[in-house]
Design a protein around this motif. Structure first.
Motif, PDB file in Angstrom:
ATOM      1  N   ALA A   1       0.838  -1.200   0.000  1.00  0.00           N
ATOM      2  CA  ALA A   1       0.000   0.000   0.000  1.00  0.00           C
ATOM      3  C   ALA A   1       0.874   1.251   0.000  1.00  0.00           C
ATOM      4  O   ALA A   1       0.592   2.226  -0.706  1.00  0.00           O
ATOM      5  N   GLY A   2       1.926   1.241   0.798  1.00  0.00           N
ATOM      6  CA  GLY A   2       2.850   2.372   0.805  1.00  0.00           C
ATOM      7  C   GLY A   2       3.513   2.568  -0.540  1.00  0.00           C
ATOM      8  O   GLY A   2       3.623   3.689  -1.045  1.00  0.00           O
ATOM      9  N   TRP A   3       3.956   1.453  -1.134  1.00  0.00           N
ATOM     10  CA  TRP A   3       4.553   1.522  -2.472  1.00  0.00           C
ATOM     11  C   TRP A   3       3.551   2.116  -3.463  1.00  0.00           C
ATOM     12  O   TRP A   3       3.873   3.013  -4.235  1.00  0.00           O
ATOM     13  N   CYS A   4       2.317   1.621  -3.420  1.00  0.00           N
ATOM     14  CA  CYS A   4       1.284   2.092  -4.352  1.00  0.00           C
ATOM     15  C   CYS A   4       0.955   3.564  -4.129  1.00  0.00           C
ATOM     16  O   CYS A   4       0.569   4.263  -5.072  1.00  0.00           O
ATOM     17  N   GLY A   5       1.089   4.032  -2.877  1.00  0.00           N
ATOM     18  CA  GLY A   5       0.833   5.443  -2.621  1.00  0.00           C
ATOM     19  C   GLY A   5       1.677   6.338  -3.505  1.00  0.00           C
ATOM     20  O   GLY A   5       1.219   7.369  -4.010  1.00  0.00           O
ATOM     21  N   VAL A   6       2.914   5.942  -3.716  1.00  0.00           N
ATOM     22  CA  VAL A   6       3.800   6.695  -4.604  1.00  0.00           C
ATOM     23  C   VAL A   6       3.528   6.329  -6.063  1.00  0.00           C
ATOM     24  O   VAL A   6       3.379   7.198  -6.924  1.00  0.00           O
ATOM     25  N   MET A   7       3.433   5.031  -6.342  1.00  0.00           N
ATOM     26  CA  MET A   7       3.342   4.557  -7.722  1.00  0.00           C
ATOM     27  C   MET A   7       2.106   5.059  -8.458  1.00  0.00           C
ATOM     28  O   MET A   7       2.197   5.541  -9.592  1.00  0.00           O
ATOM     29  N   VAL A   8       0.932   4.967  -7.835  1.00  0.00           N
ATOM     30  CA  VAL A   8      -0.286   5.336  -8.569  1.00  0.00           C
ATOM     31  C   VAL A   8      -0.372   6.847  -8.779  1.00  0.00           C
ATOM     32  O   VAL A   8      -0.934   7.305  -9.780  1.00  0.00           O
ATOM     33  N   ASN A   9       0.183   7.618  -7.870  1.00  0.00           N
ATOM     34  CA  ASN A   9       0.243   9.058  -8.084  1.00  0.00           C
ATOM     35  C   ASN A   9       1.168   9.402  -9.247  1.00  0.00           C
ATOM     36  O   ASN A   9       0.858  10.275 -10.070  1.00  0.00           O
TER      37      ASN A   9
END
Length: 327
Positions: free
Chosen positions: A77-85
């Motif tokens: 989820a933390g990784w995706c917080g950066v990735m999807v933005n």
């Protein structure tokens, strides 16, 4: 490569119409109406707010994450917080500048994997985390992340035109991250490759090879196509047999998948070959999967069979089409 249809088209259409990922997008219209942000100088419904700034645009976006996802897989989820933005910025032809986060967690132990995932993604993509808000005295984990970026030339959700070809570009070099339909093709990829791949869409925009694009989100390919069609005031036919699907993955699941690198682009036919070559040079799977039509129906096709999934004029998904905008 594209696959043969292995399921009845009507069965597939029924599943797509009931998709929770598509249904969730309906909430966008009600929220924007309450906030009073319709009919403003900056169109709402794109992947980022695009603010004119000098000789380009400042891009501004935010993502929040479902609590169940943050609880089940906090590091990712933390990784995706950066990735999807980052994906939202890239979808508009931009380059990311920096992110900030808001993390709530139950104690330091609850916050640590989320923060570690964010840090890993920021380092891999080369996009710094420059601040945020933290509360580790909460009763559960929650996460939202915002981003700034810049674009010289925009790709938007509002500029698909009848006669365009619909292209899907997805990195197939990944795997599902159970139990969700997230196609994860980034956490083990070389950082240099990730950063290079981020340049494809800005370079496409700056070369004038496309003016309309959208990142493939929780609505999957079809849900994202509906949003693109509604914002642009067009119809789209998607040939399900033309969609490249990774080996061992069923078509119906792929159509509901949220890929870590995945975009739809609306492309003038004369630019198609040059655009596809940009993705091929980076080993990204890209293919023409449909056509943009006049009208308001988004349909799936197989040969002569055609089934409408949603007519956004009759049943708006977001209520953010061109009739609702001054821009």
């Amino acid at each position: 490569m594209a696959i043969n249809l292995d399921t009845d088209l009507e069965v597939l259409a029924t599943k797509l119409r009931s998709s929770s990922g598509i249904a969730a997008k309906h909430d966008i219209g009600a929220v924007t109406a309450t906030l009073g942000v319709k009919d403003k100088s900056v169109p709402v419904g794109d992947d980022c707010a695009a603010l004119p700034d000098g000789d380009g645009y400042l891009l501004f976006a935010i993502e929040g994450f479902i609590n169940a996802f943050v609880t089940a897989d906090p590091w990712f989820a933390g990784w995706c917080g950066v990735m999807v933005n980052i994906s939202d910025v890239v979808a508009m032809g931009g380059r990311p500048t920096a992110v900030v986060d808001a993390v709530w967690a139950k104690g330091e132990d609850g916050a640590t994997p989320i923060l570690e995932g964010m840090r890993a993604a920021a380092e891999a993509y080369g996009v710094p985390i420059v601040g945020g808000h933290t509360n580790i005295r909460n009763d559960r984990s929650q996460l939202s992340v915002a981003i700034l970026g810049r674009a010289k030339q925009l790709l938007t959700s509002f500029d698909a035109r009848p006669g365009d070809v619909l292209v899907a570009a997805v990195d197939h070099r990944g795997r599902y991250r159970a139990p969700f339909d997230n196609w994860e093709a980034a956490t083990t990829a070389p950082p240099a490759r990730l950063r290079g791949d981020l340049e494809i869409l800005p370079q496409i925009a700056e070369a004038g090879l496309a003016v309309a694009a959208k990142d493939i989100s929780q609505g999957g390919i079809v849900g994202t196509a509906i949003m693109l069609a509604e914002c642009s005031g067009v119809g789209i036919d998607i040939d399900v047999t033309a969609i490249p699907v990774p080996a061992g993955v069923s078509l119906d699941r792929w159509l509901s998948t949220f890929p870590s690198f995945g975009y739809l682009l609306s492309v003038a036919p004369e630019n198609l070959d040059a655009l596809l070559a940009r993705f091929a040079a980076r080993d990204i799977c890209a293919a023409a999967i449909g056509i943009v039509r006049a009208g308001s129906a988004v349909a799936i096709t197989h040969g002569r069979d055609r089934i409408v999934i949603r007519d956004h004029r009759e049943t708006p998904l977001m209520g953010l089409g061109p009739m609702e905008h001054s821009a």
